[in-house]
Design a protein around this motif. Sequence first.
Motif, mmCIF file in Angstrom:
data_model
loop_
_atom_site.group_PDB
_atom_site.id
_atom_site.type_symbol
_atom_site.label_atom_id
_atom_site.label_comp_id
_atom_site.label_asym_id
_atom_site.label_seq_id
_atom_site.Cartn_x
_atom_site.Cartn_y
_atom_site.Cartn_z
ATOM 1 N N TRP A 1 0.820 -1.223 0.000
ATOM 2 C CA TRP A 1 0.000 0.000 0.000
ATOM 3 C C TRP A 1 0.843 1.257 0.000
ATOM 4 N N ARG A 2 2.062 1.143 0.557
ATOM 5 C CA ARG A 2 2.900 2.332 0.649
ATOM 6 C C ARG A 2 3.236 2.878 -0.734
ATOM 7 N N ASN A 3 3.245 1.987 -1.743
ATOM 8 C CA ASN A 3 3.503 2.437 -3.113
ATOM 9 C C ASN A 3 2.237 2.419 -3.957
ATOM 10 N N GLN A 4 1.110 2.604 -3.275
ATOM 11 C CA GLN A 4 -0.185 2.590 -3.957
ATOM 12 C C GLN A 4 -0.473 1.254 -4.652
ATOM 13 N N ARG A 5 0.210 0.201 -4.230
ATOM 14 C CA ARG A 5 -0.069 -1.097 -4.852
ATOM 15 C C ARG A 5 -1.017 -1.877 -3.957
ATOM 16 N N PHE A 6 -1.518 -3.017 -4.482
ATOM 17 C CA PHE A 6 -2.397 -3.885 -3.696
ATOM 18 C C PHE A 6 -1.854 -5.287 -3.706
ATOM 19 N N VAL A 7 -1.804 -5.922 -2.549
ATOM 20 C CA VAL A 7 -1.559 -7.359 -2.499
ATOM 21 C C VAL A 7 -2.550 -7.946 -1.505
ATOM 22 N N PHE A 8 -3.443 -8.766 -1.986
ATOM 23 C CA PHE A 8 -4.402 -9.444 -1.099
ATOM 24 C C PHE A 8 -4.073 -10.924 -1.088
ATOM 25 N N ARG A 9 -3.793 -11.452 0.102
ATOM 26 C CA ARG A 9 -3.561 -12.905 0.196
ATOM 27 C C ARG A 9 -4.623 -13.518 1.087
ATOM 28 N N ASP A 10 -5.480 -14.332 0.489
ATOM 29 C CA ASP A 10 -6.558 -14.983 1.231
ATOM 30 C C ASP A 10 -7.279 -13.985 2.139
ATOM 31 N N LEU B 1 -10.701 -0.837 -0.598
ATOM 32 C CA LEU B 1 -10.879 -0.121 -1.869
ATOM 33 C C LEU B 1 -11.656 1.174 -1.658
ATOM 34 N N GLU B 2 -12.669 1.102 -0.806
ATOM 35 C CA GLU B 2 -13.447 2.321 -0.522
ATOM 36 C C GLU B 2 -12.549 3.431 0.000
ATOM 37 N N ARG B 3 -11.668 3.064 0.937
ATOM 38 C CA ARG B 3 -10.789 4.076 1.531
ATOM 39 C C ARG B 3 -9.794 4.586 0.519
ATOM 40 N N ARG B 4 -9.211 3.639 -0.210
ATOM 41 C CA ARG B 4 -8.134 4.013 -1.106
ATOM 42 C C ARG B 4 -8.636 4.892 -2.248
ATOM 43 N N TYR B 5 -9.853 4.574 -2.750
ATOM 44 C CA TYR B 5 -10.356 5.320 -3.908
ATOM 45 C C TYR B 5 -11.438 6.320 -3.540
ATOM 46 N N ASN B 6 -11.702 6.466 -2.256
ATOM 47 C CA ASN B 6 -12.734 7.384 -1.781
ATOM 48 C C ASN B 6 -14.033 7.176 -2.553
ATOM 49 N N GLU C 1 -11.952 0.310 -11.254
ATOM 50 C CA GLU C 1 -12.826 -0.550 -12.054
ATOM 51 C C GLU C 1 -12.127 -1.829 -12.496
ATOM 52 N N SER C 2 -10.822 -1.762 -12.752
ATOM 53 C CA SER C 2 -10.181 -3.025 -13.158
ATOM 54 C C SER C 2 -10.068 -3.986 -11.980
ATOM 55 N N VAL C 3 -9.914 -3.431 -10.738
ATOM 56 C CA VAL C 3 -9.924 -4.326 -9.578
ATOM 57 C C VAL C 3 -11.297 -4.965 -9.438
ATOM 58 N N LEU C 4 -12.350 -4.130 -9.593
ATOM 59 C CA LEU C 4 -13.712 -4.670 -9.479
ATOM 60 C C LEU C 4 -13.987 -5.710 -10.567
ATOM 61 N N ILE D 1 -12.411 -8.931 -9.413
ATOM 62 C CA ILE D 1 -13.139 -9.541 -8.300
ATOM 63 C C ILE D 1 -14.413 -10.220 -8.812
ATOM 64 N N CYS D 2 -15.140 -9.487 -9.673
ATOM 65 C CA CYS D 2 -16.398 -10.028 -10.172
ATOM 66 C C CYS D 2 -16.187 -11.264 -11.043
ATOM 67 N N THR D 3 -15.117 -11.245 -11.838
ATOM 68 C CA THR D 3 -14.822 -12.398 -12.677
ATOM 69 C C THR D 3 -14.571 -13.635 -11.814
ATOM 70 N N VAL D 4 -13.732 -13.443 -10.789
ATOM 71 C CA VAL D 4 -13.365 -14.576 -9.941
ATOM 72 C C VAL D 4 -14.569 -15.094 -9.166
ATOM 73 N N LYS D 5 -15.402 -14.172 -8.671
ATOM 74 C CA LYS D 5 -16.510 -14.567 -7.792
ATOM 75 C C LYS D 5 -17.823 -14.782 -8.539
ATOM 76 N N GLY D 6 -17.799 -14.579 -9.854
ATOM 77 C CA GLY D 6 -19.017 -14.754 -10.626
ATOM 78 C C GLY D 6 -20.071 -13.706 -10.308
ATOM 79 N N LEU D 7 -19.651 -12.460 -10.143
ATOM 80 C CA LEU D 7 -20.575 -11.372 -9.796
ATOM 81 C C LEU D 7 -20.548 -10.311 -10.885
#
Lengths: 193, 314
Positions: B239-248, B258-263, B289-292, B295-301
Amino acid sequence: MNRKTEQQIKTWAWKIRKSDRKAFDEFFRWGYPMLVRFAAGYTGQKSSACDIVQDAFVILWQKRSEIDPNRSLKAYLYRIVRNLCLNHLRDSSGTVVDSELVQGEAFSSDELSIESPGNSNGSLDQKFREWIYALPDRQQEAFELSRFDGLEHDEIADVMEISPKTVNNHIVAALRQLRTFYDEYQKNINNDL
Amino acid sequence: MTQTGKNQKNGAVPKEVLEQLNENDHTDMISVWKKSEYARPSQMEISPKEIENALSKVHRRIEPHSGKKSIVGNIPQYARYLVAVVALIAVTFLFFFLPRTASVPYGEMATLELPDGTLVEMNSGTTLRYNRLYRFTDRTVELNGEAYFNVASHGHPFIVEANGASIEVTGTEFNVRSWRGDQQMETTVSVSEGEVLFYPKKLKENQITLRAGESSRWNPRLTEPANPEPVTIEDITAWRNQRFVFRDQTLISILYELERRYNATIELDVDGVEQSTLTAYYSEQVQLESVLDDICTVKGLRYTRTTTGYRIFK
């Protein structure tokens, strides 16, 4: 200033020191017009002069416990007003103003009446006014305090924070200069005739 | 006043002035002095009404509670001083114990330098509080959110308090994640340099030591922090470099981040997926939007735009 007023001010000083509001009000009514005219000589504007004099009276009341009734209360108040005026000029011009520079340029306002009630010789009054402005600032200050505000030499010394001897020198020099101006003026009038 | 008062009547030339002048000049000088009588620079008239108005203005200023005699009026002078002194002490006291607060708005990040030189990088929406005597009495800060600490060496131990957890260090670098709104009230500590002590605030004896490259978590249902686990510190601090890493990571916690990061507001209109986990890695800054999309692709949403952000639905 006559003896009665002198005694009166001394009484006021004692009473104000003891938080006597009635004495404060009396002193205010007596001193306010004269101090506003004095302050206007620096600020050039009646409104700011009024504000400054009111500030000065507030300060006087707040510091009433420090009043020394054996020293001139009038001079004390004049000194507060003078310092507030110099601060005001410094702050409003945005640059550091040496008190020497203050007076000449302060007089641009049309708020100042140049009427001279009670004297028909309007143009000579106007001349004198110009000559007084032409004096070096410290001379002008000392002269005006003595001539128009009726302050004693040692009071003027208190106000301007210089010695009574210097005050006298300023006034003498001012008077000599005014006389020179006046003599030249007379000469010109005679030549014109 | 002086003895000259008697001599100077109605604007006569002061005697000191005359004394200094040549006697032959006296007549001329007195004449000039007299003629200047009406040359007063400001001739303005001040009416009695103006004086009274000015006086009542001054009254209001020297007596804030005008009208009735103020209560203060009857209290002796020394008591007033006493009250003033007590009030001053109380205000000073309060001032020093009112905490300072630093907050980062949503959609932004910030680095804060504390008085001892400790640097705190704060993730979006994070709040940090510390007392004004920080560095003099202790070095305790209260965290709500996520921050990376680079602690300066100093006499007092540096302590982060968050959701009932304490992290105590002397001089090191580490990341703390502890959101007050988190359902588990979980605090995660990951160390990149040196060592830190990690313990429940009220159970200091249950402390564990975390070393560089280790991470542990604690929440109020645990008696002591979980055993240290090795982590890739770069992922934790992405996050310090505006990146995202989510593990499980649970979907709901990712959406909050995401809400906080993108207001932006993100509504989740699907039951039963909040706690499902997700792993994702973004090596550089991405659009929300590319993160969303991912997420939607993976979760079928699916998702759609709303006025303030997005809504995710089935």
